[in-house]
Every structure is written in structure tokens, then in C-alpha cells.
Design an enzyme around this catalytic site. Sequence first.
Site, PDB file in Angstrom:
ATOM      1  N   HIS A  47      12.331  -3.301   0.033  1.00 37.59           N
ATOM      2  CA  HIS A  47      10.984  -3.570  -0.339  1.00 37.59           C
ATOM      3  C   HIS A  47      10.338  -3.579  -1.640  1.00 37.59           C
ATOM      4  CE1 HIS A  47       9.534  -1.446   3.168  1.00 37.59           C
ATOM      5  NE2 HIS A  47      11.254   0.016   2.776  1.00 37.59           N
ATOM      6  N   GLU A  48      10.968  -3.780  -2.184  1.00 36.57           N
ATOM      7  CA  GLU A  48      11.084  -4.443  -3.976  1.00 36.57           C
ATOM      8  C   GLU A  48      10.567  -5.940  -3.285  1.00 36.57           C
ATOM      9  OE1 GLU A  48       9.506  -3.847  -6.674  1.00 36.57           O
ATOM     10  OE2 GLU A  48       9.337  -2.112  -6.242  1.00 36.57           O
ATOM     11  N   GLY A  49      12.093  -6.868  -2.961  1.00 35.91           N
ATOM     12  CA  GLY A  49      11.945  -7.870  -2.476  1.00 35.91           C
ATOM     13  C   GLY A  49      12.363  -8.828  -4.326  1.00 35.91           C
ATOM     14  N   ARG A 171       6.074   0.779   2.990  1.00 38.45           N
ATOM     15  CA  ARG A 171       7.579   1.397   2.430  1.00 38.45           C
ATOM     16  C   ARG A 171       7.346   2.977   2.348  1.00 38.45           C
ATOM     17  NH1 ARG A 171       8.667  -0.439  -3.889  1.00 38.45           N
ATOM     18  NH2 ARG A 171      10.019   1.610  -4.224  1.00 38.45           N
TER      19      ARG A 171
END
Length: 184
Positions: A47-49, A171
Site C-alpha cells: 500500500h505504500e508502494g 488500505r
Amino acid sequence: MAEKKVYVLFLAVFFLLFSHGNIMPREQQQHLQLKTSDNGIVLIKQHEGFSRVPYECPAAVVAIGYGSTTYENGKQVLLSDPPITEAAADRLFRKKISKHEKWVNKLVKTDINQNQFDALVSLSYNIGFGSIKRSRLLKLVNENQNDPQIAIEFLKWRKANGKVIKGLETRRQKEVELYFKSDY
């Protein structure tokens, strides 16, 4: 003398049987701090990438790597900073996640399972432990870690600068699913 030994042995066995293996109170168990599992790390990184170059997130915060806002030396990430390697990003990630693990371990006063811990660390990583500390979500977790209202509280953290962000909604939903998943 033999009678005293039998009594002490009886107490020890009784204590172990009825403490379900928890021979220390929760306050002392804090020394046995939970760490984020591989599943939790995958969730957060997904989700942060990953970004080699600094970027401004929807909350108008400059980050790099996997959502790191500072470097190992404590310096703030600036948009003008040079790119980093994935290995450098992973070091920043490990340092940042370690701080959030410590805070979640410190703030949560009830016994939570690994999935619950991972979901709370993911949320903390994203919104900051200051926000978690002041949240109704933490209050509910500390009152009853299985309260269904916790799902609603997770889902409230889906905005950046007052706007609902689809990525944050997704998320939060994944964090809720993990939090209430019982088969770890």
C-alpha cells in the site's frame, strides 16, 4: 521439608495450568514485544508502494522509498533529494516500522493476536502513532480487542487533507480484514 517442596511444586503446576502459559502479567510481557509478520510487511509495502525518488503524498507530506519521511540520520526528505536504491529504502522502512512496532506494543494494553498487531502497525505506519494514541480505535482495542466497532474506526482514517482517497479506503479495508482474520 518435603511437605514444603510438594506445596511449592503444586503451586507452580497450578499457576502454569491456569495461566495458559502466560506466566507474566501483560505489563511484564511488553519485554516480549511483537514484531510485524511477513504478512504485515507485505501489506504495508504493497500500500505504500516503492519510489526511488521523493514524492508528495496526498496528505502533502514528502516521502521516499516505502513512505519514509526522514532518512536514517533524521533529516527530512525533500523533493529535491536524489533517488535512493531499493536496499536503502528497505533500511529506512525497517527503521520506521520498528518505531511503530514499539509504539503499538506500548499503547495496546490488551492481548492481541499477530493479525491484530500487524493491522495496527500498518495503520500507525500510515497515519502516525500520535494519531493512533489519540484515537477512539485505540480506546476500543484496549477495552475489548474483538469489538466489531473497531472496523468502523479503521475506516474513518480514509481521508487526506479532508478528501476521501480511494487508496486509503482500500488500505483500511485490507487492515480491517487482517485485524479480524482469526487464522494466523
